[in-house]
Design a protein around this motif. Structure first.
Motif, PDB file in Angstrom:
ATOM      1  N   PRO A 144      21.254  22.334  71.425  1.00  0.00           N
ATOM      2  CA  PRO A 144      20.276  21.302  71.008  1.00  0.00           C
ATOM      3  C   PRO A 144      20.061  20.929  69.486  1.00  0.00           C
ATOM      4  N   PHE A 145      20.212  19.935  68.874  1.00  0.00           N
ATOM      5  CA  PHE A 145      19.643  19.355  67.664  1.00  0.00           C
ATOM      6  C   PHE A 145      19.962  20.024  66.584  1.00  0.00           C
ATOM      7  N   SER A 146      21.193  20.689  66.572  1.00  0.00           N
ATOM      8  CA  SER A 146      21.599  21.645  65.344  1.00  0.00           C
ATOM      9  C   SER A 146      20.347  22.264  64.941  1.00  0.00           C
ATOM     10  N   ARG A 147      19.632  22.831  65.894  1.00  0.00           N
ATOM     11  CA  ARG A 147      18.658  23.757  65.852  1.00  0.00           C
ATOM     12  C   ARG A 147      19.128  25.012  65.091  1.00  0.00           C
ATOM     13  N   PRO A 148      18.126  26.006  64.293  1.00  0.00           N
ATOM     14  CA  PRO A 148      18.536  27.315  64.054  1.00  0.00           C
ATOM     15  C   PRO A 148      19.177  28.294  65.227  1.00  0.00           C
ATOM     16  N   LEU A 149      19.824  29.219  64.411  1.00  0.00           N
ATOM     17  CA  LEU A 149      20.426  30.300  65.441  1.00  0.00           C
ATOM     18  C   LEU A 149      19.163  30.919  66.134  1.00  0.00           C
ATOM     19  N   LEU A 150      18.073  31.382  65.784  1.00  0.00           N
ATOM     20  CA  LEU A 150      16.769  31.715  66.326  1.00  0.00           C
ATOM     21  C   LEU A 150      16.625  31.057  67.578  1.00  0.00           C
ATOM     22  N   GLU A 151      16.335  29.815  67.397  1.00  0.00           N
ATOM     23  CA  GLU A 151      15.818  28.774  68.345  1.00  0.00           C
ATOM     24  C   GLU A 151      17.242  28.568  69.530  1.00  0.00           C
ATOM     25  N   GLN A 152      18.195  28.651  69.211  1.00  0.00           N
ATOM     26  CA  GLN A 152      19.429  28.614  70.111  1.00  0.00           C
ATOM     27  C   GLN A 152      19.253  29.739  71.148  1.00  0.00           C
ATOM     28  N   ILE A 153      19.026  30.921  70.478  1.00  0.00           N
ATOM     29  CA  ILE A 153      18.854  31.870  71.397  1.00  0.00           C
ATOM     30  C   ILE A 153      17.637  31.992  72.323  1.00  0.00           C
ATOM     31  N   LEU A 158      28.880  38.098  69.041  1.00  0.00           N
ATOM     32  CA  LEU A 158      28.625  37.221  67.632  1.00  0.00           C
ATOM     33  C   LEU A 158      28.014  37.727  66.548  1.00  0.00           C
ATOM     34  N   ALA A 159      27.996  39.082  66.492  1.00  0.00           N
ATOM     35  CA  ALA A 159      27.332  39.631  65.172  1.00  0.00           C
ATOM     36  C   ALA A 159      27.710  39.129  63.913  1.00  0.00           C
ATOM     37  N   TYR A 160      28.920  38.938  63.877  1.00  0.00           N
ATOM     38  CA  TYR A 160      29.575  38.300  62.600  1.00  0.00           C
ATOM     39  C   TYR A 160      28.721  36.888  62.116  1.00  0.00           C
ATOM     40  N   LEU A 161      27.973  36.313  62.952  1.00  0.00           N
ATOM     41  CA  LEU A 161      27.443  35.036  62.642  1.00  0.00           C
ATOM     42  C   LEU A 161      26.154  35.306  61.550  1.00  0.00           C
ATOM     43  N   LEU A 162      25.692  36.574  61.731  1.00  0.00           N
ATOM     44  CA  LEU A 162      24.683  37.060  60.991  1.00  0.00           C
ATOM     45  C   LEU A 162      25.203  37.088  59.513  1.00  0.00           C
ATOM     46  N   ASP A 163      26.357  37.176  59.246  1.00  0.00           N
ATOM     47  CA  ASP A 163      26.980  37.501  57.971  1.00  0.00           C
ATOM     48  C   ASP A 163      26.986  36.071  57.228  1.00  0.00           C
ATOM     49  N   ARG A 164      27.003  35.036  58.073  1.00  0.00           N
ATOM     50  CA  ARG A 164      27.461  33.652  57.539  1.00  0.00           C
ATOM     51  C   ARG A 164      26.113  33.095  57.491  1.00  0.00           C
ATOM     52  N   PHE A 165      25.318  33.108  58.578  1.00  0.00           N
ATOM     53  CA  PHE A 165      24.217  32.223  58.704  1.00  0.00           C
ATOM     54  C   PHE A 165      22.829  33.104  58.727  1.00  0.00           C
ATOM     55  N   LYS A 166      21.727  32.638  58.226  1.00  0.00           N
ATOM     56  CA  LYS A 166      20.519  33.031  58.494  1.00  0.00           C
ATOM     57  C   LYS A 166      20.015  32.567  59.636  1.00  0.00           C
ATOM     58  N   LEU A 167      19.001  33.308  60.158  1.00  0.00           N
ATOM     59  CA  LEU A 167      18.494  33.145  61.593  1.00  0.00           C
ATOM     60  C   LEU A 167      17.803  31.569  61.690  1.00  0.00           C
ATOM     61  N   GLN A 168      17.189  31.081  60.317  1.00  0.00           N
ATOM     62  CA  GLN A 168      16.588  30.232  60.391  1.00  0.00           C
ATOM     63  C   GLN A 168      17.406  28.684  59.855  1.00  0.00           C
ATOM     64  N   ASP A 169      18.746  29.007  59.582  1.00  0.00           N
ATOM     65  CA  ASP A 169      19.649  27.909  59.047  1.00  0.00           C
ATOM     66  C   ASP A 169      20.036  26.747  60.338  1.00  0.00           C
ATOM     67  N   GLU A 170      19.697  25.647  59.954  1.00  0.00           N
ATOM     68  CA  GLU A 170      19.911  24.494  60.504  1.00  0.00           C
ATOM     69  C   GLU A 170      21.521  24.270  60.383  1.00  0.00           C
ATOM     70  N   VAL A 171      22.208  24.279  61.670  1.00  0.00           N
ATOM     71  CA  VAL A 171      23.503  24.144  61.476  1.00  0.00           C
ATOM     72  C   VAL A 171      24.206  23.389  62.763  1.00  0.00           C
ATOM     73  N   ASP A 172      25.235  22.604  62.711  1.00  0.00           N
ATOM     74  CA  ASP A 172      25.891  21.582  63.739  1.00  0.00           C
ATOM     75  C   ASP A 172      26.644  22.688  64.380  1.00  0.00           C
ATOM     76  N   TRP A 173      26.214  23.375  65.463  1.00  0.00           N
ATOM     77  CA  TRP A 173      27.192  24.583  66.048  1.00  0.00           C
ATOM     78  C   TRP A 173      28.346  23.700  66.883  1.00  0.00           C
ATOM     79  N   TYR A 174      28.180  22.857  67.110  1.00  0.00           N
ATOM     80  CA  TYR A 174      29.475  22.174  67.870  1.00  0.00           C
ATOM     81  C   TYR A 174      30.759  22.173  66.885  1.00  0.00           C
ATOM     82  N   ARG A 175      30.506  21.989  65.649  1.00  0.00           N
ATOM     83  CA  ARG A 175      31.188  21.684  64.673  1.00  0.00           C
ATOM     84  C   ARG A 175      31.636  23.025  64.258  1.00  0.00           C
ATOM     85  N   ILE A 176      30.715  24.054  64.132  1.00  0.00           N
ATOM     86  CA  ILE A 176      31.126  25.358  63.340  1.00  0.00           C
ATOM     87  C   ILE A 176      31.791  26.231  64.446  1.00  0.00           C
TER      88      ILE A 176
END
Length: 605
Positions: free
Chosen positions: A479-488, A512-530
């Motif tokens: 939902p809503f391109s929310r940060p990785l932390l909130e998606q979990i 999906l551990a490699y996501l932490l190399d690209r994004f911070k837990l608080q980064d708001e990202v369009d996960w559907y696109r990424i």
């Protein structure tokens, strides 16, 4: 209730919605009281300002410099006070409308996402059945414009086409009530009842015609909003599914469909323009004939024999008889000066009386000019109320909460205790997704349904932390391109601090551990696109490992994973004591499940 027509039923609807725009707090009453106070001050200062030109004319005719200065100073300060009062009306109105918008939107959200006995918010059925066109617009647009339009009608300033639909053009009902009362009295005092009757009669005729045009225009506005919503939502769908469209076609079908949408909207807009022009013509006819009506009333007061009886010379200081016999008939000079002095006094009286009468007509103009915003308000209220009626009409499916998962119907018998797993197999269109929709409560159960509550349940009487169910679909919801932390942590926002401590471990377990190399837990990202489809499913499965529900019901939620990953993740969930209910086509995972149901699509399973 007719679509958007201004009648008693819709007026009642407007009052009910208005009651939802406030909670009776002290600040609410202060903001409303401020509007009333500043409207009264605006009328008072406006009246005082209205009297000054008569004094200026008299000072100029008499060539009295001192009187002229006093009158100009009075005009300056009354004008300044009027401007300040008008500005404060706008400020108080906008603050009040903004508070109303907040209350109304929160109320609509509470109804739209209302908790029921089945843990299914009404928004699902409203969107699924399509009984309301674009419910998102009712909440986002109409719930914003309705309070501002209403505040503009009450306090004035409904004429702008700005962001909130109001500005500082035109007065409101409060101003009309105060000014009508005051200037009706002043007009009667100076010219008698006939001028007052003439002003009200003129307004009544125009208002009657305007009422008919308002109803017709508001109905067409409702239709126009629906057509525009379809056109807009279709373009949004093209935007979000542009890659799927490009894979499937060259865009010809989409172009023809959207061309048809805009053609329908344009054709109906011609009808809106025609009726709105008629409505505006009535308003303009009333407004531009104000001078004609004013001079007619003044002419009657001045020239008719009843002028003196109606108070033409009500002020003793202005009482000048044109009959020279009463003014020193022996002296010829007084017979010459008497008409000149009469003209001087009459100039002041006519200037002030003309200003008062035009103010009375301007007050009535406020009522006439409410036609257009009233049609908008009627359309907004009708759409919001239709939305609310549809939401409140949603019935809850009765689901009994237990620690186990039991579903028994004429064709299916599922009985699962905690930590037990079930594989649901079968060909396409055999009813696998339908079965899970019934277990979730999205569709009627048609039998006995017992299961633990949903993770993140809104029921304050249910402890979903001790026993819960989590559902995942083949197309994960991020939902809503929310940060990785909130998606979990989704759908329980209270558990984000815990998720932060466990995020790295959980992401590693789902690959999906490699996501932490690209994004911070608080980064708001369009996960559907990424993320790819498989990565999206892994992220959704991370929620299951984090929340550790009693049962995880997965509707092909591993379909985009390779066989090895699917087996690994199912085992990881079962190792944490999670009962897995999985819909899958792969035969290789059957060995992981103690029970298997094969659906055939003929009602047997």
């Amino acid at each position: 209730m007719d679509s958007g027509k201004l009648n008693w039923s819709l007026i009642g609807t407007i009052f009910r919605l208005t009651s939802r725009c406030q909670n009776g707090s002290l600040l609410d009453w202060i903001s409303i009281a401020a509007i009333v106070i500043f409207v009264v001050l605006y009328v008072v200062f406006g009246y005082l300002m209205l009297l000054v030109p008569g004094e200026i004319y008299q000072a100029l005719i008499n060539e009295d410099t001192s009187a002229f200065r006093r009158a100009m100073m009075k005009l300056f300060f009354t004008t300044l006070a009027t401007v300040i009062a008008r500005s404060m009306i706008g400020f108080s109105r906008d603050v009040t409308a903004n508070r109303w918008r907040n209350y109304l939107t929160l109320y609509l959200h509470n109804e739209y996402f209302r908790f029921g006995s089945d843990d299914v918010p009404p928004c699902y059925q409203v969107c699924r059945d399509g009984v309301v066109d674009n419910p998102d617009q009712r909440i986002v647009d109409d719930a914003r414009t309705f309070p501002f339009t209403l505040a503009g009608i009450i306090a004035g300033g409904y004429g702008s086409s700005g962001t909130d639909g109001i500005g500082d053009l035109g007065g409101g009902i409060l101003e009309a009530v105060v000014t009508l009362t005051w200037y009706s009295f002043q007009t009667y005092k100076r010219t008698g009842w006939l001028s007052v009757f003439f002003a009200y009669g003129w307004t009544a005729v125009v208002a009657f015609v305007g009422y008919f045009l308002v109803n017709r225009t508001s109905s067409l506005v409702v239709v126009q909003e629906a057509l525009e919503a379809t056109f807009r939502s279709s373009h949004v769908e093209v935007k979000h599914r542009c890659e799927d469209m490009a894979f499937s076609s060259t865009g010809g079908f989409e172009k023809d469909f959207l061309n048809g949408c805009v053609t329908s909207a344009v054709q109906n807009m011609y009808r809106v323009i025609a009726w709105r022009t008629s409505l505006n013509s009535v308003d303009n006819f009333f407004m531009y004939f104000l001078s004609f009506v004013m001079y007619s009333a003044l002419g009657f007061a001045v020239l008719s024999s009843s002028g003196e009886e109606n108070g033409f010379y009500s002020d003793p200081s202005e009482k000048v008889r044109l009959d020279s016999k009463t003014l020193w008939p022996r002296f010829r000079i007084f017979q010459v000066l008497t008409p000149i002095w009469a003209v001087v006094c009459q100039a002041k009286w006519i200037a002030q009386t003309g200003g008062i009468f035009i103010s009375l007509l301007s007050s009535l103009t406020i009522v006439i000019n409410l036609n257009s915003p009233s049609s908008n308000l009627a359309a907004q209220a009708w759409r919001i109320m239709k939305f609310l009626d549809s939401v409140k009409a949603v019935d809850d499916n009765q689901i009994t909460t237990t620690e186990g998962l039991n579903y028994r119907s004429s064709s299916t018998d599922i009985r699962l205790v905690p930590k037990s797993s079930l594989l649901i197999a079968g060909p396409n269109a055999s009813g696998k997704t339908t079965l899970l929709r019934r277990i979730r409560g999205l569709w009627p159960a048609r039998g006995l349904l017992e299961r633990p509550p949903i993770v993140g349940s809104c029921d304050p009487h249910v402890n979903y932390h001790s026993s819960s169910t989590m559902f995942l679909t083949g197309q994960p919801y991020l939902p809503f391109s929310r940060p990785l932390l909130e998606q979990i942590a989704y759908p329980d926002p209270t558990s984000t601090s815990k998720a932060e401590d466990e995020a790295e471990t959980i992401l590693e377990r789902v690959g999906l551990a490699y996501l932490l190399d690209r994004f911070k837990l608080q980064d708001e990202v369009d996960w559907y696109r990424i993320l790819s489809a498989g990565e999206q499913q892994r992220l959704a499965l991370a929620r299951v490992l984090f929340h550790q529900p009693t049962f995880a019901v997965l509707d092909e939620a591993t379909s985009c994973l390779d066989q090895e990953s699917e087996v690994t993740l199912v085992k990881a969930m079962q190792a944490q004591g999670i009962g897995v209910v999985l819909v899958s086509f792969r035969k290789e995972v059957r060995g992981l499940f103690g029970e298997v149901i094969n659906l055939t699509g003929d009602g047997q399973g």
